[in-house]
Design an enzyme around this catalytic site. Sequence first.
Site, PDB file in Angstrom:
ATOM      1  N   GLU A 118       0.848  -1.189   0.000  1.00 25.39           N
ATOM      2  CA  GLU A 118       0.000   0.000   0.000  1.00 25.39           C
ATOM      3  C   GLU A 118       0.879   1.231   0.000  1.00 25.39           C
ATOM      4  OE1 GLU A 118      -1.418  -2.476   2.363  1.00 25.39           O
ATOM      5  OE2 GLU A 118      -2.530  -3.074   0.599  1.00 25.39           O
ATOM      6  N   ARG A 156      25.365 -11.886  -8.483  1.00 24.42           N
ATOM      7  CA  ARG A 156      26.015 -12.607  -9.592  1.00 24.42           C
ATOM      8  C   ARG A 156      27.154 -11.811 -10.203  1.00 24.42           C
ATOM      9  NH1 ARG A 156      23.337 -16.528 -11.959  1.00 24.42           N
ATOM     10  NH2 ARG A 156      24.006 -16.103 -14.085  1.00 24.42           N
TER      11      ARG A 156
END
Length: 236
Positions: A118, A156
Amino acid sequence: MGAASIDVVSLFPEMLTGFLATSILARAQKKGLVHISVHSLRRWARGKHAVTDERPFGGGAGMLLKPEPLFEAVEELRKDAPSAWVIYPSPEGRPFSTSRARELARMERLIFLSGHYEGIDERVREHLVDEEISIGDYVLSNGTLAAAVIIDALVRHIPEVLGDEESLEQDSFAEGLLSFPQYTRPEIFRSWAVPPILLSGHHRAIRDWRQEQRLARTRARRPELWEIWQKRGEKD
Ligand code: ADE
């Protein structure tokens, strides 16, 4: 450069437990290539009920994260790292990409603030957050999953995280192209054979075939990426 440190401040820290303890993320932390700490936002909530959210002024659906605990969390985490970069995952942020993942992987200290969607008091976005990042045009019910996605993609790119250096080069988007098809044993599965060139042992021919496949696949599936790739080639 020291190893990257990442803090995540979340209402749902338990969502990250399995993710951080698994596979590449677990190995990277064990090797000391990245330090990831997850903090419950409640730690900075005040009062008997440790309130972290309230109804929006002016009415409307849902609850908003209050500014005080978020500001106090960042101020405390920044004590030993004043230049920490504060990221708020949000569908209204800039679309995430490999190139942004690569840049974030070079930063020494990142703080992710996440909560339920929200929303968040606008003053946090204006005066505390350095960058909002969206992981796609859809709404998740909380930003912790989005923080996990961003962390996974950036880790990564931290040097030495991937054992096999080729993996990054072969990744989709590495050169702005999708990846090529891959096959493993058996050579024939349910009458579907592996393309013979992959069994030929001709490394150069295999490399050329893979590049053709990357181009064809990118053109078919992501024509807008293919156009960019082509234009870049014309300039070089
Ligand atoms: N939080 C909720 N939805 C999101 C999205 N698409 N990207 C990033 N953060 C989010």
